[in-house]
Write a protein that holds these residues in place. Structure first.
Motif, PDB file in Angstrom:
ATOM      1  N   TYR A  76      -8.426 -24.862   9.516  1.00  0.00           N
ATOM      2  CA  TYR A  76      -8.466 -24.817  10.979  1.00  0.00           C
ATOM      3  C   TYR A  76      -8.456 -26.220  11.571  1.00  0.00           C
ATOM      4  CZ  TYR A  76     -10.342 -23.760  15.650  1.00  0.00           C
ATOM      5  OH  TYR A  76     -10.550 -23.666  16.998  1.00  0.00           O
ATOM      6  N   TRP A  77      -9.224 -27.090  10.971  1.00  0.00           N
ATOM      7  CA  TRP A  77      -9.318 -28.448  11.528  1.00  0.00           C
ATOM      8  C   TRP A  77      -7.984 -29.186  11.444  1.00  0.00           C
ATOM      9  CZ3 TRP A  77     -14.217 -28.952   8.085  1.00  0.00           C
ATOM     10  CH2 TRP A  77     -15.237 -28.188   8.654  1.00  0.00           C
ATOM     11  N   PHE A  78      -7.277 -28.993  10.340  1.00  0.00           N
ATOM     12  CA  PHE A  78      -5.973 -29.656  10.242  1.00  0.00           C
ATOM     13  C   PHE A  78      -4.983 -29.049  11.237  1.00  0.00           C
ATOM     14  CE2 PHE A  78      -7.446 -31.185   6.019  1.00  0.00           C
ATOM     15  CZ  PHE A  78      -7.230 -32.528   6.256  1.00  0.00           C
ATOM     16  N   ALA A  79      -5.065 -27.733  11.407  1.00  0.00           N
ATOM     17  CA  ALA A  79      -4.184 -27.078  12.381  1.00  0.00           C
ATOM     18  C   ALA A  79      -4.463 -27.641  13.783  1.00  0.00           C
ATOM     19  CB  ALA A  79      -4.401 -25.568  12.346  1.00  0.00           C
ATOM     20  N   ARG A  80      -5.736 -27.774  14.124  1.00  0.00           N
ATOM     21  CA  ARG A  80      -6.102 -28.315  15.447  1.00  0.00           C
ATOM     22  C   ARG A  80      -5.672 -29.770  15.589  1.00  0.00           C
ATOM     23  NH1 ARG A  80      -8.126 -25.250  19.567  1.00  0.00           N
ATOM     24  NH2 ARG A  80      -9.930 -26.588  19.976  1.00  0.00           N
ATOM     25  N   LEU A  81      -5.830 -30.506  14.535  1.00  0.00           N
ATOM     26  CA  LEU A  81      -5.462 -31.924  14.561  1.00  0.00           C
ATOM     27  C   LEU A  81      -3.980 -32.072  14.914  1.00  0.00           C
ATOM     28  CD1 LEU A  81      -7.035 -34.510  14.052  1.00  0.00           C
ATOM     29  CD2 LEU A  81      -6.354 -34.403  11.647  1.00  0.00           C
ATOM     30  N   GLY A  82      -3.145 -31.249  14.305  1.00  0.00           N
ATOM     31  CA  GLY A  82      -1.710 -31.282  14.583  1.00  0.00           C
ATOM     32  C   GLY A  82      -1.434 -30.944  16.041  1.00  0.00           C
ATOM     33  N   LEU A  83      -2.125 -29.916  16.499  1.00  0.00           N
ATOM     34  CA  LEU A  83      -1.950 -29.479  17.883  1.00  0.00           C
ATOM     35  C   LEU A  83      -2.234 -30.620  18.862  1.00  0.00           C
ATOM     36  CD1 LEU A  83      -1.849 -27.348  20.224  1.00  0.00           C
ATOM     37  CD2 LEU A  83      -4.246 -26.870  19.703  1.00  0.00           C
ATOM     38  N   PHE A  84      -3.365 -31.298  18.693  1.00  0.00           N
ATOM     39  CA  PHE A  84      -3.762 -32.304  19.688  1.00  0.00           C
ATOM     40  C   PHE A  84      -2.962 -33.593  19.557  1.00  0.00           C
ATOM     41  CE2 PHE A  84      -7.507 -29.527  19.728  1.00  0.00           C
ATOM     42  CZ  PHE A  84      -7.424 -29.153  21.053  1.00  0.00           C
ATOM     43  N   ALA A 123      -8.556 -35.953  26.789  1.00  0.00           N
ATOM     44  CA  ALA A 123      -9.024 -34.687  26.219  1.00  0.00           C
ATOM     45  C   ALA A 123      -8.515 -34.532  24.785  1.00  0.00           C
ATOM     46  CB  ALA A 123      -8.555 -33.525  27.088  1.00  0.00           C
ATOM     47  N   CYS A 124      -7.251 -34.870  24.571  1.00  0.00           N
ATOM     48  CA  CYS A 124      -6.683 -34.736  23.220  1.00  0.00           C
ATOM     49  C   CYS A 124      -7.389 -35.672  22.242  1.00  0.00           C
ATOM     50  CB  CYS A 124      -5.193 -35.036  23.242  1.00  0.00           C
ATOM     51  SG  CYS A 124      -4.240 -33.834  24.185  1.00  0.00           S
ATOM     52  N   MET A 125      -7.650 -36.914  22.691  1.00  0.00           N
ATOM     53  CA  MET A 125      -8.318 -37.866  21.795  1.00  0.00           C
ATOM     54  C   MET A 125      -9.743 -37.437  21.505  1.00  0.00           C
ATOM     55  SD  MET A 125      -6.211 -39.940  20.600  1.00  0.00           S
ATOM     56  CE  MET A 125      -7.451 -40.673  19.572  1.00  0.00           C
ATOM     57  N   ASN A 126     -10.417 -36.860  22.508  1.00  0.00           N
ATOM     58  CA  ASN A 126     -11.772 -36.350  22.260  1.00  0.00           C
ATOM     59  C   ASN A 126     -11.770 -35.344  21.119  1.00  0.00           C
ATOM     60  OD1 ASN A 126     -13.340 -37.749  24.045  1.00  0.00           O
ATOM     61  ND2 ASN A 126     -13.108 -36.267  25.713  1.00  0.00           N
ATOM     62  N   GLU A 127     -10.795 -34.422  21.178  1.00  0.00           N
ATOM     63  CA  GLU A 127     -10.717 -33.402  20.127  1.00  0.00           C
ATOM     64  C   GLU A 127     -10.414 -34.049  18.774  1.00  0.00           C
ATOM     65  OE1 GLU A 127     -11.285 -30.234  20.312  1.00  0.00           O
ATOM     66  OE2 GLU A 127     -11.224 -29.768  22.463  1.00  0.00           O
ATOM     67  N   MET A 128      -9.498 -34.983  18.790  1.00  0.00           N
ATOM     68  CA  MET A 128      -9.088 -35.595  17.523  1.00  0.00           C
ATOM     69  C   MET A 128     -10.223 -36.374  16.864  1.00  0.00           C
ATOM     70  SD  MET A 128      -5.130 -36.701  17.496  1.00  0.00           S
ATOM     71  CE  MET A 128      -4.854 -37.069  19.193  1.00  0.00           C
ATOM     72  N   ILE A 129     -10.964 -37.104  17.691  1.00  0.00           N
ATOM     73  CA  ILE A 129     -12.110 -37.860  17.187  1.00  0.00           C
ATOM     74  C   ILE A 129     -13.102 -36.919  16.507  1.00  0.00           C
ATOM     75  CG2 ILE A 129     -14.248 -38.943  18.037  1.00  0.00           C
ATOM     76  CD1 ILE A 129     -12.144 -40.908  17.679  1.00  0.00           C
ATOM     77  N   TYR A 130     -13.353 -35.812  17.201  1.00  0.00           N
ATOM     78  CA  TYR A 130     -14.288 -34.832  16.684  1.00  0.00           C
ATOM     79  C   TYR A 130     -13.798 -34.268  15.354  1.00  0.00           C
ATOM     80  CZ  TYR A 130     -16.328 -30.156  16.285  1.00  0.00           C
ATOM     81  OH  TYR A 130     -16.928 -29.014  15.814  1.00  0.00           O
ATOM     82  N   LEU A 131     -12.496 -33.931  15.325  1.00  0.00           N
ATOM     83  CA  LEU A 131     -11.934 -33.324  14.118  1.00  0.00           C
ATOM     84  C   LEU A 131     -11.903 -34.311  12.950  1.00  0.00           C
ATOM     85  CD1 LEU A 131      -9.025 -31.401  15.866  1.00  0.00           C
ATOM     86  CD2 LEU A 131     -10.913 -30.331  14.609  1.00  0.00           C
ATOM     87  N   LEU A 132     -11.517 -35.537  13.226  1.00  0.00           N
ATOM     88  CA  LEU A 132     -11.432 -36.527  12.143  1.00  0.00           C
ATOM     89  C   LEU A 132     -12.821 -36.837  11.587  1.00  0.00           C
ATOM     90  CD1 LEU A 132      -8.644 -38.884  13.506  1.00  0.00           C
ATOM     91  CD2 LEU A 132      -8.557 -37.493  11.424  1.00  0.00           C
ATOM     92  N   ASP A 133     -13.790 -36.827  12.483  1.00  0.00           N
ATOM     93  CA  ASP A 133     -15.168 -37.039  12.077  1.00  0.00           C
ATOM     94  C   ASP A 133     -15.613 -35.936  11.119  1.00  0.00           C
ATOM     95  OD1 ASP A 133     -17.074 -38.985  12.733  1.00  0.00           O
ATOM     96  OD2 ASP A 133     -18.337 -37.362  13.559  1.00  0.00           O
ATOM     97  N   THR A 191       1.217 -25.969  13.741  1.00  0.00           N
ATOM     98  CA  THR A 191       0.735 -26.013  15.129  1.00  0.00           C
ATOM     99  C   THR A 191       1.516 -27.039  15.942  1.00  0.00           C
ATOM    100  OG1 THR A 191      -0.998 -27.505  14.388  1.00  0.00           O
ATOM    101  CG2 THR A 191      -1.604 -25.206  14.704  1.00  0.00           C
ATOM    102  N   ARG A 192       1.904 -28.118  15.292  1.00  0.00           N
ATOM    103  CA  ARG A 192       2.696 -29.116  16.017  1.00  0.00           C
ATOM    104  C   ARG A 192       3.990 -28.500  16.522  1.00  0.00           C
ATOM    105  NH1 ARG A 192       2.710 -35.447  14.323  1.00  0.00           N
ATOM    106  NH2 ARG A 192       3.573 -35.465  16.430  1.00  0.00           N
ATOM    107  N   TYR A 193       4.664 -27.742  15.644  1.00  0.00           N
ATOM    108  CA  TYR A 193       5.946 -27.173  16.055  1.00  0.00           C
ATOM    109  C   TYR A 193       5.776 -26.105  17.129  1.00  0.00           C
ATOM    110  CZ  TYR A 193       8.911 -29.788  12.932  1.00  0.00           C
ATOM    111  OH  TYR A 193       9.618 -30.800  12.341  1.00  0.00           O
TER     112      TYR A 193
END
Lengths: 465, 272, 313
Positions: free
Chosen positions: C159-167, C243-253, C13-15
């Protein structure tokens, strides 16, 4: 179909169907099949040769049909052969009774490249070595099969067997309703059961099984993904695993997880750089320590290749008699050992009727096909045989049976072989009804290899009603 | 004779790495004439290392380091009572059939030069033949630590006419097999003839064993032109060096590994 | 799941995100140079997008001077540049192929088809006329991929790791583009309100597709500090750092709870998050926008390493 071709009864409905179906429809279906394969991504990778690095193996839309009676015969023979091969492998890595009894020359085993001293006296889980065997067969007549080759290391091709069936079912649902065909879709489940059965910790209810692949550049990578996916197990590469205190672990997002069974699709030489090839980056350092300590099962077992070596092949019927006390059901292609004086005399006399091969060679290099060779070539080989007889074996050319195949010119007979897959676990032997049928698409050709114009077919085993 | 061995190996990496693995074959086993009073292989931080038995029944200690590190220190040490058996091995584990040891291996592959060295050997009695072979090799291949390296084959060493104990052993094995004697590589320790001196090379030693009908396995040390005595401790056997190497390692990362080895082999205890 | 698989999805997702970002950067530069009269200003644009893409070093290894043609080529199709659009697609496809089993067919086909289409591109597609088409295609492929991810992937750790990379990638990208342009957002009495600035501001907003969002949120003319606020602190703006940090916090949690261990990466993300959550744009500008952004970029690199340490190796 050409009128000169005799047709066996279990092909009757197929032929009626072929007669009723216009050629252009068959052609359309053939193209559709190709699109399906391309979409599913069933390719075999060929890197470093230019062109499309991910190629399709040609698929023939006319199934190969095996009657219930013939399959009953065949599966009995396969089970017998696989049991004998396994008994042999156990024996050579333990007491070597077959050598002591004088049935096989000791050097043939002990000095064989495939004999692995690291396996000596190791009591592998369930006493199983060849958990997955692919036995290559040809049919020459009614209930008359010859074994060309045993594959006891990392036999591949089972994904083609399964996907060929999937594609056929999508293309010709009507054809399936006309026949009663034994299903094969349960193969991955049985494979997983087989792998579970050899888990070394009996107390663990749900052992961790992984599939070890050399990676995405391997030509069979599609199959590795497919099987891991179908079994619901992790597809791992060497660096995903590590050994600590003789226990194998995999690196997961939850931390290290213990691994009980490794279904490996990499060769012995690459499996542990601390024991075998030191330059291997595909393997797991210390794996042999975990294996020898009884903490992990490996399928197929390391060293299992001793049973499928070319020079050992001749002795398989002897193994069946020695270990099982039975007469072999499946035949070996008669093989003349030029080192033996009587055999050599026969070979020199009949060189123009025989196929002469190098005992240790592979890939058709240094081979003489007598019926197609010139007189000079035959004389040349006779000289070579006399000079170094130990390096040559000879076999008669077999009158292979043919099956109807859809080629550019329409439906025509083509030569086929068959590789059934036999699973052997601590819980017994199971055979998926069918196998991989490879077909030589060139007229008259006996070569079924995909690299030389070979294709595949769906293989139907009919159920007796 | 009672011998105490202390063998320290320090592995150093020029940049820190995350994973390294070492297989260490440095544990003597008991047989007639070799009694192991105490022995252990440990790493400084990891403690006593786990081990397993390989196909030749050698003890293999495994060091697994999964944390960031630049150094590891492995010490093999213990006390062994050895008595002179005229080089004859009795009561050692023999998992493999004797004929196996006629097999060629990469380091001991036969060549014309090795064949002609073997065919020049004198004597009708097998024992005499092998002694003659040992003497010939000792004469033809002088001791020189610079002439060969750890990857050298028997053929290369013979051509160089020089080498270390590993090369002498490989040449002996290749020739003895050509003469029809099953033969194998042995690694171990040798008590220096000068007491109190710390050796770093020949204290870690290698020699060969050949099988003679009605006698059994007999050791030959072509580097020193003797059959092993009560000054030899035997730790591992295999077809050649690759299978009996005292240490074999792999690591992940772009680092260069260097080894610093000190070996002390000394007479000790009651018999001194 | 396997750490390596999580790592592959994280980078997949990062790429795909990076490919889109680089395409948007090129678009911005084309727009700015076409509106600027001075050649010198034009060259500055090409230099600054090299900076914003992080490809400066690899560019100057091969080229001495900046030219529009060379920069576009380097960012769009140079295979020796790992962050070029085509390299991103190729790496993404490689990662996707390795993780076939955890991807839906739609995702795989999105990635695979992109790669196949990329292989069909010819020199003609990279002429100044053709390039816009390639840029639109890039954005579309990336959008299609994200759509497939969010509508077909099981909601599990893959999915969560994919999203984490994205954000993580997206936050880093937004911070970078702001940092390259931060001087135009600083109050400078001579230039504020000048025509060039206005063009620049619009370009920044467009590069993160926020031009209309700005007007919807603020209902007034472009003000540099509001642009900074929108892209740093506003949670409703999808590409803002907040917005990106909000998503990341949620995902890491979620990952911490699901996988049974929270570590340094959760703490670090929490710290970054609260900086934004309780930050005020006036303070940020007063204390130095550039310093704030470079700190954020450095922290997000460390965060990436910590995530990798904890889950991906």
């Amino acid at each position: 179909m050409g009128g000169e071709v005799a047709c066996r009864p279990h092909y009757r409905q197929i032929l009626e169907w072929l007669n009723e179906t216009p050629t252009d429809l068959l052609e359309a279906k053939r193209r559709e099949a190709e699109i399906l394969f391309r979409r599913i991504g069933i390719t075999f990778a060929v890197y470093g040769e230019g062109g499309d690095p991910e190629r399709l193996i040609p698929f023939d839309i006319i199934p190969r049909v095996i009657s219930a009676a013939e399959w009953a015969f065949l599966s009995k023979g396969l089970e017998q052969r696989v049991r004998a091969l396994n008994a042999f492998t156990w024996d050579v890595y333990h007491e070597q009774e077959i050598i002591k009894a004088g049935h096989i020359p000791p050097e043939l085993v002990l000095h064989n490249e495939s004999f692995c001293a690291e396996m000596q006296n190791l009591n592998v889980p369930g006493r199983i070595y060849n958990h997955i065997s692919g036995i290559d067969l040809v049919r020459v007549g009614e209930n008359d099969f010859y074994v060309l080759e045993d594959n006891c290391r990392v036999p591949s091709g089972v994904s083609y067997m399964l996907e060929d069936r999937e594609v056929m079912m999508r293309l010709f649902p009507d054809l399936f309703s006309m026949h009663d065909i034994a299903p094969i879709a349960q193969y991955p489940e049985i494979l997983l059961e087989t792998l579970h059965s050899i888990a070394p910790r009996p107390s663990v209810a749900d052992p961790t099984v992984v599939l070890l692949t050399p990676g995405a550049f391997n030509s069979a990578y599609y199959e590795h993904c497919f099987l891991a996916d179908e079994m619901g197990i992790e597809l791992v590469e060497g660096p995903d695993l590590f050994v600590d205190h003789n226990v194998v672990y995999m690196r997961t997002t939850r931390g290290a997880k213990r691994v009980d069974v490794i279904y490996r699709r990499i060769d012995d030489a690459f499996i542990d750089p601390l024991t075998f090839r030191a330059d291997s980056v595909l393997g797991v350092p210390g794996l042999m320590g975990a294996y020898r300590s009884g903490n992990v099962a490996i399928a197929n077992a390391v060293g299992a290749g001793i049973a499928d070596d070319k020079s050992i092949y001749i002795y398989v019927p002897e193994m069946v008699r020695f270990y099982l006390g039975e007469e072999p059901i499946l035949k070996n292609v008669p093989t003349f050992n030029c080192d033996d004086a009587d055999d050599r005399a026969y070979v020199l006399e009949h060189v123009d009727e025989l196929v002469v091969k190098e005992a240790r060679g592979s890939g058709g290099y240094g081979m003489l096909v007598g019926p197609k060779a010139t007189k000079d070539q035959c004389e040349e080989f006779k000289k070579r045989i006399v000079k170094t007889p130990g390096e040559y074996i000879a076999q008669p050319t077999l009158a292979l049976s043919t099956v109807p195949t859809f080629v550019d010119s329409g439906v025509a007979p083509r030569h086929v072989d068959l590789r059934p897959f036999i699973l052997q676990g601590a819980d017994g032997i199971k055979i998926a009804p069918g196998g991989l049928t490879r077909v030589a698409l060139r007229e008259g050709s006996l070569v079924v290899n995909s690299s030389q114009g070979g294709g595949t077919k769906d293989t139907w085993v009919l159920v007796s009603r | 004779m009672r011998i105490r061995v202390t063998h320290k190996t320090i592995y150093r990496y020029d940049t820190p790495i995350d994973f390294s693995f070492q297989a260490i074959r440095l544990t003597p086993q008991p047989f007639i004439g070799q009694r192991v009073l105490s022995w252990r292989v440990r790493e400084e931080d990891e403690g006593v290392l786990p081990n397993y038995m390989d196909g030749f029944q050698n003890v293999v200690s495994l060091l697994t380091l999964l944390r960031e590190h630049e150094e590891a220190q492995v010490t093999a040490e213990g006390v062994v009572d050895v008595s002179d058996q005229k080089g004859i091995i009795n009561g050692a584990p023999e998992p493999l059939p004797i004929l196996y040891f006629l097999r060629q291996s990469p380091r001991t592959a036969i060549s014309d030069a090795l064949k002609s060295l073997a065919s020049a050997v004198d004597g009708t009695d097998p024992v005499l033949q092998l002694h003659d072979l040992m003497n010939c090799i000792h004469k033809q291949v002088r001791y020189d630590t610079q002439a060969t390296h750890v990857q050298t084959t028997a053929t290369q060493a013979l051509e160089a006419g020089a080498g270390v104990c590993q090369d002498h052993a490989h040449i002996f094995i290749a020739c003895a097999r050509a003469l029809g004697f099953p033969s194998r590589y042995v690694s171990g320790y040798l008590l220096s003839s000068e007491p109190g001196r710390e050796e770093t090379f020949e204290a870690s030693h290698a020699w060969a064993e050949s099988y003679i009908e009605r006698v059994g396995w007999v050791g030959f040390d072509p580097a020193n032109q003797v059959c092993p005595t009560d000054q030899y401790i035997r730790t591992a056997v295999a077809l050649d060096y690759d299978g009996a190497a005292p240490v074999r390692g792999v690591w992940r990362g772009k680092a260069e590994e260097s080894l610093a080895v000190t070996v002390s082999v000394q007479q000790t205890g009651a018999d001194q | 799941m396997l750490s390596r698989s999580a790592n592959n999805l994280f980078w997949l997702t990062r790429y795909m995100e990076r490919a889109e970002y680089v395409a948007r950067l090129i678009e911005t530069a084309i727009r700015l140079t076409s509106m600027s009269k001075s050649v010198q200003a034009g060259m500055n644009e090409w230099h600054s997008i090299l900076e914003a893409s992080g490809c400066e070093e690899s560019y100057y290894e091969k080229h001495e001077k900046v030219s529009a043609r060379a920069v576009i080529d380097h960012l769009l199709r140079d295979r020796s540049n790992p962050s070029s659009v085509l390299s991103c697609f190729e790496t993404a496809r490689h990662n996707g192929r390795t993780e076939r089993t955890s991807l839906s067919n739609d995702i795989w086909e999105a990635v695979n088809q992109t790669w196949h289409e990329a292989r069909q591109l010819t020199d003609k597609d990279f002429t100044s006329d053709g390039v816009r088409g390639v840029l639109d295609w890039t954005k579309n492929r990336s959008l299609l991929f994200r759509g497939a991810v969010s509508s077909t992937m099981l909601r599990n750790e893959a999915y969560w790791f994919a999203r984490l990379g994205l954000f993580l990638e997206r936050a880093d990208n937004t911070a970078r583009i702001l940092d390259v342009k931060y001087h135009t957002l600083l109050p400078s009495p001579d230039e504020v309100g000048g025509g060039l600035d206005y063009v620049q501001w619009t370009a920044i907003l467009r590069s993160v597709s926020a031009a209309r969002a700005y007007h919807r949120i603020y209902h007034r003319e472009l003000k540099p500090w509001l642009i900074a606020e929108l892209l740093i602190l506003r949670p409703e703006m999808p590409r803002s750092l907040m917005a990106c940090m909000n998503e990341m916090i949620y995902l890491l949690d979620l990952l911490g709870r699901e996988l049974g261990h929270e570590g340094e990466c959760s703490r670090l993300a929490g710290q970054l998050h609260s900086k934004l959550r309780y930050g005020r744009i006036d303070d940020i500008i007063q204390q130095g926008l550039h310093e704030f952004l470079t700190d954020f970029i450095d922290d997000s690199v460390v965060l990436g390493n910590e995530i990798s340490q904890q889950y991906l190796t």
